[in-house]
Design a protein around this motif. Structure first.
Motif, PDB file in Angstrom:
ATOM      1  N   ALA A  58       1.293  -1.523   0.381  1.00  0.00           N
ATOM      2  CA  ALA A  58      -0.163   0.178  -0.309  1.00  0.00           C
ATOM      3  C   ALA A  58       0.747   1.379  -0.043  1.00  0.00           C
ATOM      4  N   ILE A  59       1.962   1.151   0.738  1.00  0.00           N
ATOM      5  CA  ILE A  59       3.087   2.119   0.823  1.00  0.00           C
ATOM      6  C   ILE A  59       3.272   2.980  -0.504  1.00  0.00           C
ATOM      7  N   ARG A  60       3.653   1.745  -1.013  1.00  0.00           N
ATOM      8  CA  ARG A  60       4.379   1.157  -2.617  1.00  0.00           C
ATOM      9  C   ARG A  60       3.279   2.363  -3.898  1.00  0.00           C
ATOM     10  N   PHE A  61       1.976   2.106  -3.531  1.00  0.00           N
ATOM     11  CA  PHE A  61       0.864   2.483  -3.927  1.00  0.00           C
ATOM     12  C   PHE A  61       0.737   4.159  -3.713  1.00  0.00           C
ATOM     13  N   ARG A  62       1.163   4.341  -2.307  1.00  0.00           N
ATOM     14  CA  ARG A  62       0.788   5.511  -2.078  1.00  0.00           C
ATOM     15  C   ARG A  62       1.681   6.225  -2.941  1.00  0.00           C
ATOM     16  N   ARG A  63       3.261   5.557  -2.725  1.00  0.00           N
ATOM     17  CA  ARG A  63       3.796   6.829  -3.607  1.00  0.00           C
ATOM     18  C   ARG A  63       3.110   7.150  -4.847  1.00  0.00           C
ATOM     19  N   ARG A  64       3.025   6.577  -5.574  1.00  0.00           N
ATOM     20  CA  ARG A  64       2.090   6.298  -7.230  1.00  0.00           C
ATOM     21  C   ARG A  64       1.306   7.205  -7.035  1.00  0.00           C
ATOM     22  N   ASN A  65       0.660   7.360  -6.163  1.00  0.00           N
ATOM     23  CA  ASN A  65      -0.858   8.283  -6.425  1.00  0.00           C
ATOM     24  C   ASN A  65       0.289   9.408  -5.937  1.00  0.00           C
ATOM     25  N   LEU A  66       1.054   9.548  -4.648  1.00  0.00           N
ATOM     26  CA  LEU A  66       1.444  10.840  -4.715  1.00  0.00           C
ATOM     27  C   LEU A  66       2.340  11.722  -5.802  1.00  0.00           C
ATOM     28  N   GLU A  67       3.326  11.138  -6.807  1.00  0.00           N
ATOM     29  CA  GLU A  67       4.009  11.169  -7.802  1.00  0.00           C
ATOM     30  C   GLU A  67       2.721  11.968  -8.602  1.00  0.00           C
ATOM     31  N   SER A  68       2.017  10.777  -8.874  1.00  0.00           N
ATOM     32  CA  SER A  68       0.334  11.387  -9.896  1.00  0.00           C
ATOM     33  C   SER A  68      -0.002  12.853  -9.529  1.00  0.00           C
ATOM     34  N   THR A 189      -0.534  13.474   2.213  1.00  0.00           N
ATOM     35  CA  THR A 189      -0.934  11.628   1.955  1.00  0.00           C
ATOM     36  C   THR A 189      -1.493  11.978   3.671  1.00  0.00           C
ATOM     37  N   ILE A 190      -2.665  10.876   4.147  1.00  0.00           N
ATOM     38  CA  ILE A 190      -2.951  10.430   5.423  1.00  0.00           C
ATOM     39  C   ILE A 190      -3.084   8.850   5.619  1.00  0.00           C
ATOM     40  N   GLN A 191      -3.016   8.307   6.569  1.00  0.00           N
ATOM     41  CA  GLN A 191      -2.496   6.948   7.138  1.00  0.00           C
ATOM     42  C   GLN A 191      -4.164   6.537   7.119  1.00  0.00           C
ATOM     43  N   THR A 192      -5.425   5.892   6.643  1.00  0.00           N
ATOM     44  CA  THR A 192      -6.381   5.328   6.931  1.00  0.00           C
ATOM     45  C   THR A 192      -7.192   4.405   7.837  1.00  0.00           C
ATOM     46  N   SER A 193      -5.471   3.089   7.627  1.00  0.00           N
ATOM     47  CA  SER A 193      -6.212   1.895   8.351  1.00  0.00           C
ATOM     48  C   SER A 193      -5.209   1.182   8.429  1.00  0.00           C
ATOM     49  N   HIS A 194      -4.672   0.189   8.837  1.00  0.00           N
ATOM     50  CA  HIS A 194      -3.653  -0.580   8.756  1.00  0.00           C
ATOM     51  C   HIS A 194      -4.074  -1.945   9.106  1.00  0.00           C
ATOM     52  N   PRO A 195      -3.327  -3.109   8.538  1.00  0.00           N
ATOM     53  CA  PRO A 195      -3.408  -4.454   8.776  1.00  0.00           C
ATOM     54  C   PRO A 195      -3.083  -4.994   9.714  1.00  0.00           C
ATOM     55  N   ASN A 196      -1.987  -4.366  10.404  1.00  0.00           N
ATOM     56  CA  ASN A 196      -1.377  -5.234  12.489  1.00  0.00           C
ATOM     57  C   ASN A 196      -0.545  -4.159  13.297  1.00  0.00           C
ATOM     58  N   LEU A 197      -2.000  -3.414  13.229  1.00  0.00           N
ATOM     59  CA  LEU A 197      -1.365  -2.270  13.625  1.00  0.00           C
ATOM     60  C   LEU A 197      -0.811  -2.683  16.053  1.00  0.00           C
ATOM     61  N   ARG A 217      -6.648   8.180  10.369  1.00  0.00           N
ATOM     62  CA  ARG A 217      -7.970   9.120  10.463  1.00  0.00           C
ATOM     63  C   ARG A 217      -8.469   8.913   9.662  1.00  0.00           C
ATOM     64  N   SER A 218      -9.686   9.281   9.621  1.00  0.00           N
ATOM     65  CA  SER A 218     -10.445   8.808   8.542  1.00  0.00           C
ATOM     66  C   SER A 218     -10.635  10.249   7.424  1.00  0.00           C
ATOM     67  N   GLN A 219     -11.049   9.930   5.997  1.00  0.00           N
ATOM     68  CA  GLN A 219     -11.221  10.586   5.142  1.00  0.00           C
ATOM     69  C   GLN A 219     -11.864  11.828   5.660  1.00  0.00           C
ATOM     70  N   THR A 240      -5.322  -0.348  -3.157  1.00  0.00           N
ATOM     71  CA  THR A 240      -6.349  -1.028  -3.313  1.00  0.00           C
ATOM     72  C   THR A 240      -7.239  -1.739  -1.994  1.00  0.00           C
ATOM     73  N   HIS A 241      -5.972  -1.719  -1.048  1.00  0.00           N
ATOM     74  CA  HIS A 241      -6.345  -1.878   0.867  1.00  0.00           C
ATOM     75  C   HIS A 241      -7.218  -1.007   0.993  1.00  0.00           C
ATOM     76  N   LYS A 242      -7.144   0.236   0.319  1.00  0.00           N
ATOM     77  CA  LYS A 242      -7.793   1.530   1.379  1.00  0.00           C
ATOM     78  C   LYS A 242      -7.257   1.937   2.407  1.00  0.00           C
ATOM     79  N   TYR A 243      -6.087   1.499   2.436  1.00  0.00           N
ATOM     80  CA  TYR A 243      -4.812   2.042   3.866  1.00  0.00           C
ATOM     81  C   TYR A 243      -4.699   3.349   3.948  1.00  0.00           C
ATOM     82  N   TYR A 244      -4.531   4.514   2.664  1.00  0.00           N
ATOM     83  CA  TYR A 244      -4.051   5.615   2.899  1.00  0.00           C
ATOM     84  C   TYR A 244      -4.644   5.822   1.676  1.00  0.00           C
ATOM     85  N   ALA A 245      -4.995   7.290   2.100  1.00  0.00           N
ATOM     86  CA  ALA A 245      -5.364   7.875   1.106  1.00  0.00           C
ATOM     87  C   ALA A 245      -4.557   9.319   0.474  1.00  0.00           C
TER      88      ALA A 245
END
Length: 252
Positions: A58-68, A189-197, A217-219, A240-245
């Motif tokens: 999800a972090i790598r996905f976040r980077r792609r979204n950030l750069e976009s 960016t923010i983190q909205t959830s984590h699988p193993n917090l 934090r929620s969107q 896709t996991h909805k861990y970051y926005a």
């Protein structure tokens, strides 16, 4: 925890995580590279499993979204564009965007409190031939430096995930709004959830080697804070996991 630390020594990624902290810029750069390595075949396989954890994917996905969204914000601006990342680390994502932009009209500043990561950023920029960027020591909450720079774009990647005091974040957002030029963009960016917090907080420390504390934090919560400061929300992207926005917002 002892067992994980002993076995984790075989994995270069886990070793780095224990040495530098889960939230360090160095750790994130390793995750972005996504090239498993370790001591012996077992260590490399452990590292591969570590890097394939859904949180890192999800972090790598976040980077792609950030750069976009950052590229989109740059393309919307005309003339000279002043950009500042308030807590950048080595800022490889900023370097990638500048490299792809292919023009010298962007003046970028990357600031952080850790001189080691700033020096790494400088070296990476020199290696890649990127000259329109400055790395400097700076506090993300220093409003004077922001106002003095008069940015057209402000970036905050991963920074708010580790600030547990809501009022500090709201104050930061207000100061960024005040510092931006009219029509300026804030990409964050923010983190909205984590699988193993719970497990992660028991095993790892933050970049200051203090107990890891993460506040999800929620969107909607972040959207409310941004709008109450005066920002107009233009786009929000999630993995896709909805861990970051990742938000792109504008000052009217």
């Amino acid at each position: 925890k002892w067992f994980v630390r002993q076995v984790g020594k075989l994995s270069d990624g886990m070793s780095l995580c224990f040495k530098e902290g889960l939230t360090s810029g160095k750790m994130l750069d390793y995750v972005y590279r996504n090239t498993p390595s370790g001591k012996t075949f077992l260590g490399k396989q452990l590292d591969k499993a570590f890097l394939n954890h859904p949180g890192w994917v999800a972090i790598r996905f976040r980077r792609r979204n950030l750069e976009s969204l950052l590229t989109e914000a740059l393309q919307e601006k005309t003339g000279v564009v002043r950009l500042i990342d308030i807590a950048s680390g080595p800022a490889d994502y900023i370097l990638s965007v500048l490299e792809k932009s292919g023009n010298g009209r962007i003046e970028a500043i990357c600031q952080d409190l850790d001189a080691r990561w700033l020096e790494e950023g400088r070296q990476n920029a020199a290696t890649r031939g990127i000259k329109n960027i400055t790395f400097r020591i700076g506090n993300a909450f220093d409003t004077k430096s922001l106002v003095g720079f008069q940015p057209h774009i402000v970036v905050s990647s991963g920074f708010y995930d580790w600030i547990n005091d809501a009022e500090l974040i709201r104050g930061s957002i207000r100061s960024i709004f005040d510092a931006l030029t009219p029509g300026g963009s804030f990409v964050l960016t923010i983190q909205t959830s984590h699988p193993n917090l719970s497990l992660v907080q028991q095993l790892f420390s933050d970049f200051n080697h203090k107990p890891l504390q993460m506040t999800m934090r929620s969107q909607k919560e972040m959207s409310d804070w941004l709008q109450e400061s005066g920002f107009q929300i233009e786009k929000i992207l999630q993995d896709t996991h909805k861990y970051y926005a990742v938000f792109k917002v504008r000052k009217p």
